[in-house]
Write a protein that holds these residues in place. Structure first.
Motif, short mmCIF file in Angstrom:
data_model
loop_
_atom_site.label_atom_id
_atom_site.label_comp_id
_atom_site.label_asym_id
_atom_site.label_seq_id
_atom_site.Cartn_x
_atom_site.Cartn_y
_atom_site.Cartn_z
N THR A 102 0.84 -1.19 0.00
CA THR A 102 0.00 0.00 0.00
C THR A 102 0.87 1.23 0.00
O THR A 102 1.88 1.30 0.69
N SER A 103 0.46 2.21 -0.82
CA SER A 103 1.24 3.42 -1.02
C SER A 103 0.30 4.61 -1.06
O SER A 103 -0.91 4.47 -1.27
N SER A 104 0.86 5.81 -0.87
CA SER A 104 0.10 7.00 -1.24
C SER A 104 -0.32 6.84 -2.70
O SER A 104 0.41 6.28 -3.52
N THR A 105 -1.49 7.35 -3.02
CA THR A 105 -2.06 7.07 -4.35
C THR A 105 -1.33 7.80 -5.46
O THR A 105 -1.05 7.22 -6.52
N LEU A 106 -1.00 9.07 -5.26
CA LEU A 106 -0.34 9.83 -6.32
C LEU A 106 0.95 9.19 -6.81
O LEU A 106 1.18 9.13 -8.03
N PRO A 107 1.84 8.69 -5.94
CA PRO A 107 3.07 8.09 -6.45
C PRO A 107 2.84 6.90 -7.38
O PRO A 107 3.71 6.61 -8.22
N VAL A 108 1.71 6.23 -7.27
CA VAL A 108 1.45 5.12 -8.19
C VAL A 108 1.25 5.66 -9.60
O VAL A 108 1.77 5.11 -10.57
N PHE A 109 0.50 6.75 -9.73
CA PHE A 109 0.32 7.36 -11.04
C PHE A 109 1.64 7.91 -11.58
O PHE A 109 1.92 7.81 -12.78
N ILE A 110 2.46 8.47 -10.70
CA ILE A 110 3.78 8.97 -11.12
C ILE A 110 4.63 7.80 -11.63
O ILE A 110 5.29 7.91 -12.68
N ALA A 111 4.62 6.69 -10.90
CA ALA A 111 5.40 5.52 -11.31
C ALA A 111 4.90 4.95 -12.62
O ALA A 111 5.69 4.56 -13.49
N ALA A 112 3.58 4.91 -12.80
CA ALA A 112 3.02 4.39 -14.05
C ALA A 112 3.43 5.27 -15.22
O ALA A 112 3.75 4.77 -16.31
#
Length: 335
Positions: A102-112
């Motif tokens: 589980t992560s902060s949501t924004l960093p997932v979009f940044i990583a994608a």
């Protein structure tokens, strides 16, 4: 949190405890390495799970409760919780071998956007988590009272800076003109600066907000969620390859977390007893923290929550384009 240097654990990641500052593994110990379904018929799995701010942030309460109450075990899961200090660190850990967490949501979009094959398959905490707190005898009692004052934030581009700027604008104040933001580091460092009279207001987050109120009489002046009504603060994330190989184990993880969230909703006193032991807080402080967040645990997304996170990323220059939501967000995976 204290910065720790020294030997790295397997896969080269520090296993940090925000509660003690030590290099330790949190949660029940799993066997060496990771394994998929273990033959018990319910998607069993043994291995590590990466979690942002495990012992220091309120969103982690369901993970502690699910483990302590045996919900993981009932799903055939033996998980070792590995704490990472920030969302991007967590996503990198997931992408580099842990596989899910589980992560902060924004960093997932940044990583994608950077090309990582990561997917969001569940929400966790649906409120903006940054709070702003002052000394008990401070003349500041509302956000409007900070005109001409100083606010301690973490670093430029951090959540604390973003929410300070956004909530101030929502209240009709101009950051940098009406109010000065001072980058000081962690929430603990921020409160130290307030206590020493260097700045007027500190950023913090539950359960530290409630701990400061209990120990030092600090008063929460405003919470970001008072001004940001749609938000996905943290989410469940995994690599595409991990999902393909361990879909049933991830669904079992989701079921266990849902039971923990239900406990927080339906029996918050019992949930707080478990949470207090896990994070080494006084029971009344843990209870106050969970009561303040009781309505913000959910595995479900709304379009408005995801859109708000993306807009924040674009505003801060962390995202350059709208993400392909259908490719990144698996809305019905846990249903």
């Amino acid at each position: 949190m204290k910065t720790v240097s020294g030997p790295l654990g397997r896969r080269g990641f520090l296993k940090l405890s925000a509660a003690t500052g030590g290099v330790i593994a949190l949660g029940f110990t799993a066997g060496c390495g990771q394994s998929g379904a273990n033959g018990n018929g319910n998607g069993g799995y043994s291995g590590d799970v990466a979690i942002t701010g495990l012992a220091s942030l309120i969103h982690s309460a369901p993970f502690f409760i699910a483990q302590s109450e045996g919900y993981y075990e009932e799903e055939g899961l033996i998980l070792e919780n590995i704490q990472f200090p920030g969302g991007l660190d967590t996503v990198r850990g997931i992408d580099s071998g842990i596989g899910f967490g589980t992560s902060s949501t924004l960093p997932v979009f940044i990583a994608a956007e950077s090309g990582m094959d990561v997917r969001i398959f569940g929400n966790v905490y649906t409120a903006a988590s940054v709070d702003f707190i002052a000394l008990p005898d401070s003349p500041i009692n509302t956000i409007e009272d900070v005109r001409g004052k100083t606010i301690a934030v973490s670093t430029p581009g951090s959540n604390s800076t973003y929410f300070a700027e956004r909530t101030l604008r929502e209240a009709g104040l101009m950051p940098g003109t009406d109010v000065q933001l001072v980058s000081v580091g962690s929430a603990a460092d921020s409160w130290t600066q307030v206590s020493q009279g260097v700045v007027d207001v500190a950023w913090t987050a539950s359960p530290l907000s409630e701990q400061i109120a209990s120990d030092a009489g600090g008063k929460v002046i405003w919470r970001s969620r008072d001004y940001v009504t749609d938000w996905s603060d943290t989410c469940l994330v995994a690599t595409g390859a991990f999902i393909d190989e361990n879909a049933e184990a991830l669904r079992g993880w989701g079921r266990a977390l849902q039971r923990a969230m239900d406990m927080i909703s339906n029996d918050v006193e019992a949930a707080a007893e478990v949470y207090a032991v896990a994070i080494d807080y006084e029971p009344e402080v843990a209870l106050e923290a969970l009561k303040n967040s009781q309505n913000f645990f959910s595995l479900d997304f709304t379009d408005a929550q995801l859109a708000a996170v993306v807009e924040a990323g674009k505003e801060q220059g962390q995202l350059t384009e709208d993400p392909d939501m259908d490719a990144i967000v698996m809305r019905n995976f846990l249903t």
